[in-house]
Design a protein around this motif. Structure first.
Motif, short mmCIF file in Angstrom:
data_model
loop_
_atom_site.label_atom_id
_atom_site.label_comp_id
_atom_site.label_asym_id
_atom_site.label_seq_id
_atom_site.Cartn_x
_atom_site.Cartn_y
_atom_site.Cartn_z
N GLU A 1 -6.94 -2.70 5.52
CA GLU A 1 -5.56 -2.94 4.61
C GLU A 1 -5.32 -5.11 4.96
N VAL B 1 -1.89 -0.13 10.10
CA VAL B 1 -1.80 -1.32 9.30
C VAL B 1 -3.36 -0.97 9.28
N PHE C 1 0.23 -1.19 -0.37
CA PHE C 1 0.09 -0.20 -0.07
C PHE C 1 0.70 1.48 0.21
N GLN D 1 -7.78 -7.02 2.70
CA GLN D 1 -7.80 -6.93 1.70
C GLN D 1 -6.66 -7.80 1.26
#
Length: 64
Positions: free
Chosen positions: A45, A41, A33, A48
């Motif tokens: 995220e 984090v 990312f 995903q």
């Protein structure tokens, strides 16, 4: 208040790995990312990247 960030200890518990492996996983997520080394984090995220359902991860983290 629901938890929105993942730390290595929690990542290890969620994935069933060791703490050191979870640290590497979070480093890979940050790199994916384009985040700085010490950036948080988020649960979104993490989910995903790992393809885990966000609702289940949130439930596991928040104890509900």
């Amino acid at each position: 208040m629901p938890q929105v960030c993942i730390c290595p200890k929690e990542a290890a518990q969620l994935t069933g790995t060791k703490y050191s492996t979870a640290k590497v996983l979070l480093q890979r997520i940050r790199k994916h990312f384009d985040k700085p080394a010490r950036a948080y984090v988020s649960v979104a995220e993490f989910c995903q990247f790992t393809h885990l359902p966000e609702a289940e991860v949130s439930r596991a983290l928040n104890g509900k």
